[in-house]
Every structure is written in structure tokens, then in C-alpha cells.
Design an enzyme around this catalytic site. Sequence first.
Site, short mmCIF file in Angstrom:
data_model
loop_
_atom_site.label_atom_id
_atom_site.label_comp_id
_atom_site.label_asym_id
_atom_site.label_seq_id
_atom_site.Cartn_x
_atom_site.Cartn_y
_atom_site.Cartn_z
N ARG A 1 8.41 -4.12 -7.98
CA ARG A 1 8.69 -3.16 -6.91
C ARG A 1 10.02 -3.56 -6.29
O ARG A 1 10.61 -4.56 -6.67
CB ARG A 1 7.57 -3.16 -5.87
CG ARG A 1 7.44 -4.47 -5.13
CD ARG A 1 6.32 -4.40 -4.09
NE ARG A 1 6.22 -5.65 -3.37
CZ ARG A 1 5.23 -5.94 -2.53
NH1 ARG A 1 4.27 -5.08 -2.29
NH2 ARG A 1 5.22 -7.09 -1.91
N ASN B 1 8.40 -0.31 3.11
CA ASN B 1 7.50 -1.47 3.19
C ASN B 1 8.33 -2.74 3.20
O ASN B 1 9.12 -2.98 2.29
CB ASN B 1 6.55 -1.50 1.98
CG ASN B 1 5.49 -2.57 2.13
OD1 ASN B 1 4.60 -2.44 2.98
ND2 ASN B 1 5.57 -3.62 1.35
N GLU B 2 8.16 -3.51 4.25
CA GLU B 2 8.75 -4.85 4.32
C GLU B 2 10.21 -4.88 3.84
O GLU B 2 10.54 -5.53 2.84
CB GLU B 2 7.92 -5.84 3.51
CG GLU B 2 6.53 -6.05 4.08
CD GLU B 2 5.80 -7.24 3.47
OE1 GLU B 2 6.14 -7.64 2.34
OE2 GLU B 2 4.89 -7.78 4.13
N GLU C 1 -0.36 -5.84 8.66
CA GLU C 1 -1.03 -6.35 7.45
C GLU C 1 -1.46 -7.78 7.68
O GLU C 1 -0.73 -8.58 8.27
CB GLU C 1 -0.05 -6.40 6.26
CG GLU C 1 0.17 -5.12 5.52
CD GLU C 1 1.08 -5.36 4.30
OE1 GLU C 1 1.00 -6.44 3.67
OE2 GLU C 1 1.87 -4.47 4.01
N GLU D 1 -1.05 -7.26 -8.09
CA GLU D 1 -1.79 -7.90 -7.00
C GLU D 1 -3.29 -7.61 -7.08
O GLU D 1 -3.97 -7.49 -6.06
CB GLU D 1 -1.20 -7.46 -5.66
CG GLU D 1 0.22 -7.97 -5.49
CD GLU D 1 0.84 -7.67 -4.13
OE1 GLU D 1 0.42 -6.67 -3.51
OE2 GLU D 1 1.73 -8.42 -3.72
N PHE E 1 -5.69 -9.44 -7.69
CA PHE E 1 -6.58 -10.44 -7.10
C PHE E 1 -6.28 -10.71 -5.63
O PHE E 1 -6.80 -11.65 -5.06
CB PHE E 1 -6.54 -11.73 -7.92
CG PHE E 1 -7.18 -11.56 -9.27
CD1 PHE E 1 -8.54 -11.25 -9.38
CD2 PHE E 1 -6.43 -11.66 -10.43
CE1 PHE E 1 -9.13 -11.06 -10.62
CE2 PHE E 1 -7.01 -11.48 -11.68
CZ PHE E 1 -8.37 -11.17 -11.78
N HIS E 2 -5.43 -9.88 -5.02
CA HIS E 2 -5.23 -10.04 -3.58
C HIS E 2 -6.44 -9.44 -2.87
O HIS E 2 -7.05 -8.48 -3.34
CB HIS E 2 -3.93 -9.36 -3.14
CG HIS E 2 -2.73 -10.19 -3.46
ND1 HIS E 2 -1.79 -10.57 -2.53
CD2 HIS E 2 -2.34 -10.76 -4.62
CE1 HIS E 2 -0.87 -11.32 -3.11
NE2 HIS E 2 -1.18 -11.44 -4.38
C1 GLA Z 1 2.95 -7.82 1.60
C2 GLA Z 1 3.15 -6.40 1.17
C3 GLA Z 1 1.95 -5.81 0.52
C4 GLA Z 1 1.31 -6.81 -0.40
C5 GLA Z 1 0.93 -8.01 0.37
C6 GLA Z 1 0.20 -9.00 -0.53
O1 GLA Z 1 2.68 -8.01 2.90
O2 GLA Z 1 3.59 -5.54 2.20
O3 GLA Z 1 2.36 -4.66 -0.19
O4 GLA Z 1 2.19 -7.14 -1.40
O5 GLA Z 1 2.08 -8.62 0.87
O6 GLA Z 1 -0.24 -10.12 0.13
#
Ligand code: GLA
Length: 674
Positions: free
Chosen positions: A111, A149-150, A318, A366, A368-369
Site C-alpha cells: 500500500r 490513512n496515516e 485505531e 495483515e 493475522f492482525h
Molecule cells: C495502522 C494502519 C492500519 C493497519 C494497522 C495494523 O495503524 O492504519 O491500516 O495497518 O496499522 O496494525
Amino acid sequence: MVMWTDGPLCYGGDYNPEQWPAQVWSEDVALMRQAGVNLVTVGVFAWSRLEPAPGRYTFDWLDQVLDLLHGGGVRVALATPTASPPPWFSLAHPGALPVTADGIRLHHGSRDTYCAATPAYRDAALRITTALADRYAHHPALAGWHVHNEYGTTCHCEHTARAFRRWLTTRHGDLAALNDAWVTSFWSQHYSDWAQISTPRATQYLPNPGHLLDFRRFWSDTLLAAYTEQRDLLRAANPALTITTNYVLGDWVPVDHARWATEVDLVAVDHYPSAVDGGAEEQTALAADLARGWARHAAHRRPGSPPAGGAAAWLLMESAPNQIHTAGRMHTKEPGRMLRHSLAHVARGSHGAMFFQWRAPVGGAERFHSALVPHAGPDSRVFRETVALGAALRQLSEVRGSVEAAVALVVDAASGWALRHPGLPSALPDYHDELAAAHRALWRSGYACDTLTPGDPVDGYRLLVLPALYLIDDDAAEWLRGYVDGGGHLLVTYLSGVADEHARVRLGGYPGALRELLGAYAEEFHPLDAADQVRLDDGGTGRIWAETLRLTGADTVVSYTGGVLDAMPAVTRHRVGAGTAWYVSTRLDDTSYRRLLDTAARAAGVTTVCPDAPEGVEAVRRRDGAASWLFLLNHTDHEQRVPASGVDLLTATPIERAVTLAPGGVAVLREHKG
Ligand code: GLA
């Protein structure tokens, strides 16, 4: 504008229906209702599902999802999916793929494979944002927009270099000023044409510190421009909706979060402690105090009245319901920790608790997150805790106001960036670690602690702590002088005030910007090896750093003992004007740091939040006028009793004298007024 902070505490997280067949969506909404979820971020990485080919939009699935969520009473923070451009975009615009400092162009496959300075990317991002705004800005499910996002990637492509040069002309005006600021007389780096300046790519040996620092500032501004152009478009489509983006925290992040705070409607941060044990609580407290500090910084600068819920309201956007993936493995959260950590954020002003992610996917990087609905499904410990947390947050609906702190850490992103330069006297000092050490010492003693950006109002603060505030410009030096003159107490640590805003060393002895205020200066630095420490005459130790200090008015509080610095001052105190300025020339061990900050706080007349709370029980008070709520979080594995009175909102139980907290347990007391 209807702010999220005007409604109930937010509860929910990232919801990715595009990863699931439609029959799962109804079950999702039913489970969200069961858990009390009231806000979800939808479609944050759904660009290729929304626009499978340039200009061809497939909104049917999103229409259905939004209608379902609306029917279920779940509000939506609709994301703009611009953090993950689809493969067709990268293929059509290979020049928009990011380039590393080593000159390697990255490829699609993960990404964030875009350069935020590239017009093709910015245009495509605005097109999908426009399409979403046109279709959904007035959808009844919408509570607001979650932009991107971030923000946090960097790039060194030619588009970036051109944009950097434009930015530099605005910042410096002419090349003479830039050459002066970057001290290009060193190593024959004088620029005679703007075209000679590139981004700080990989080079032969140490890079120029001013060049690196300006690139960081430029890039923060570039990402901010990418955010604000989406925001402005979304705002125009419906001015009533809250618009924000989720901050990623970390000292690698090229974003000045304080500056960004004035551009978001609500500061929203993602927080993942680096492990679930060994400091997760103190990391949580620091992250939350930083978020509140950015929110307050913005509120001071924004015209009009502060948002309901206090000037310093923010949102934990988050966090992880269960495992945290760091240091090469998943760390599992034990039962109860999800609630306790969420409340640690709410205690510090977060208007709710949001998670990554709603449902664990079957595949993808992700997979397994952790998720509120784990792979095991809803018949699971995590989902039961999810339901319990939803209930707890509803019970806390009356909590308002903010933390009242008389101590504040002064924090500055640019100082952190400058301290990452490889040419400092030691590679050991780490800005975030310096902040964390000071914060930890205060946190362990139970002091409420705000965070400030240089120049913020200081009324009400009795003690300011400056951990390694490396860059101090003349205005910030004046701001600190005024604070101490007016009776404030200031504690400064090594590596503060060494350089000006261009990272040029201030002459005449360190810390040049604060020499007079401290009544002391360092003639020489004595950086230590990682394994070394210096001994102090109060029994403590120092590591990382030491200095040869000369006093010009300050008293010695603690001296070095043994070695070349034997009997020389290590910690000093200077009474100046109506206030006091302390200086700490080494990195004290945790016990000594805590003792020193306790001494400084007591001298400043500061008390802890709950003086009778036992060690390991965190106490945080939120106050709104005469009303107050005391959050008590037992981080130990045994039962604790805390003298307190009020009504425990989580159990609706009156507490007369003391509350008993189960191991890892929590209580939130509405305290008696008066
Ligand atoms: C970040 C991202 C999410 C995801 C989490 C995983 O905070 O914004 O999309 O990747 O980490 O822990």
C-alpha cells in the site's frame, strides 16, 4: 458543524466490507449492534473496488453497505481511499511511484505506493474524492470523513525535488539566505542556482543538517497540502460533517502533528504500544497526552469557541483489540487489557475508542492482525470483551471536560527530526526516548501531564519540562524566559537549545539559547558509550551523555563523582526572576529522574492526582467546571484498594471511602462536587 465530540463516545473501528461477500454484511451490522458499535471507518483501502478502471465507479456495494449501517444505527466516517492507489493507476503513471533516498523506485504490491508531490497522484486522489463526495456527502449514514490513512510516506523523485525547490524559495527568499541557513560554506556546498538543489538523497558521507531538516519540514507541508485539498473539497460538499485523518505516531513520521492539528476538525491518532507488557501503559499515557496537547494547541489557535467535550478533545482512531505485531511477533493482550487501555485513552480526553479492525480478513498482508471479530468468530473471548467495552463506554456517556495538569512537557517535531542527523556527538540520544523517560518519571509518580508546543499559553502550568528540545529559536527562548520570570519552574535536559531553527549551533557554550536562564553552560560534551554510566553524588547514575558544566549563577544540586568529571555539577538550579530553572546534563536513571522531577514538582507546588493511590494504579481526573471524574486503572496483577469516594459509573455503585480494584481492573468515579 456537528462534531463527533457532541455525540456519545465513539466506538468502532476500520470496517472493510469490500473484503467480504454481501451475506457477511448483515451479520456485521447485527454484531455491531450487539457490541454497541456506533462509528466505523468504511472503505479506507477500497480504491480498486470503488474505481476498478480510470473514471469507472462501482458504488453499488457501498450504497448497500451504507444503507445497512444506517439501518443499524451505526454512523460512518467515510474514508477517502487514497492511501492505496489501484494497480491500474501505477501502471498508467509509473512516474507517480515513490522513489527512496537511494534512488530506487518502489513498485505496486503493498500500500502507499504513490508520491504525494506528483500531480498525477494528486489529481487521481481528488477525482475519487470528488466522486465520493458527490455521491455520499449527504448520505444519512455519514458522520464525517476519514481522509486517507496515516500520512507518513516520503519520496525523492523529480516531482518532489521540483516542489522542494519551490518550497525553499518561499521559506528562504533567496539563495544567499538558504546558503547561510544551511552553512553551505562547509564542504563546498554553496548553491549558486536553485536547480542545483535536490532532495537529500543518499550521498557519500554525512548529509547537510539544514538540508535534511528543511526537507522534513517541506514534506510535512506537502502531505498537509494533499490532506487539505481533499478536506476543502469534502467541506464544500457538506460543511456539516466532521473531517479528520488518523495520525501515525513514531519519530520516523515526517509530519508535524501540532501544525496539522489546526487543519483537522478533531485530532485523531492511532496507537499501538511496542509490546503489550514492559511499558505499554506508560506508552499509552504518553501517546494520549501528546494527542491532547496537539488538540489544545489547535484550539488555542482556532477562532471561535472550543468544541463541546473540552478544548482538548481528540479521538483514539485505531488501536489493537488483541495482538500487537511488533519486534517480529504477535504479542497477545491478556483478558481485561483492551478495556483498561481504552479507558486510559478516554481518561486523557479521547472521545471514545476505535480499533483496527472490525473483522479479521482471510488473506492479505495483515491477516493475522487482531480484530474485534477475530478469525474464531463472535463466540470468542475477544468479541465478548468487545461487547463489554461497548457497554462500559455507554456507562461513561456523562464524562466530559479535560485533564487538569500543572506540569507539561514541551515537544517539538523539528527537534526530533534534527536529532536524527547522523553527525551529532552521539548516536545514542533518541528524541522519543528522551520524551518517554521524562513522561514516564512523571507518570510513575502520578502527576497529570500535558504536552505543549513552544509558544503555547503557559497559564496554569507550574512546571515545564524540556527533554532534549534541540532546536530553540529566539521566540521560543523568549517564551521560556517570560515563563520563568513570571514565577514558572522549568526543567531542561541536555541537548536542549543547542541549535537555532536552522540547526546551526549557537555559540558561546551549550545550551546557547538558554544559557542565561539556566545560569550555567556546558563547555564540553562527554557522550558515553552505550554500556557506560557516570556516578552521581546522590547515589544515582547517568548514561548516554555528560557535560563539563560551568556555573554563572546556578547552584549545584547533584555532582558527578569519579572519573574526569569528578565533583563537577551534573544537575543545577537557578533562581531567576520569580521562578526557577533546573538543568540536567545527563540522562538520569529512572529512579533518580523520578526523584528529581518529584523535587522540582513539589518545589513548584504541584501535587499528584491521587496521592494515596498505590504504586501500579494509575489515576487520571477529568474535570468540567465543578464536576469531575476519577479514572482508576489497576495495572498490577493483584487486587488494590484506593481511597476515593463517589459513584463508580461502571458498576453504578456508590463508593464511600475506598474502591477495590480487581487485578487489572478499572473504576471510573463520578466524584462528589465541592
Ligand atoms: C495502522 C494502519 C492500519 C493497519 C494497522 C495494523 O495503524 O492504519 O491500516 O495497518 O496499522 O496494525
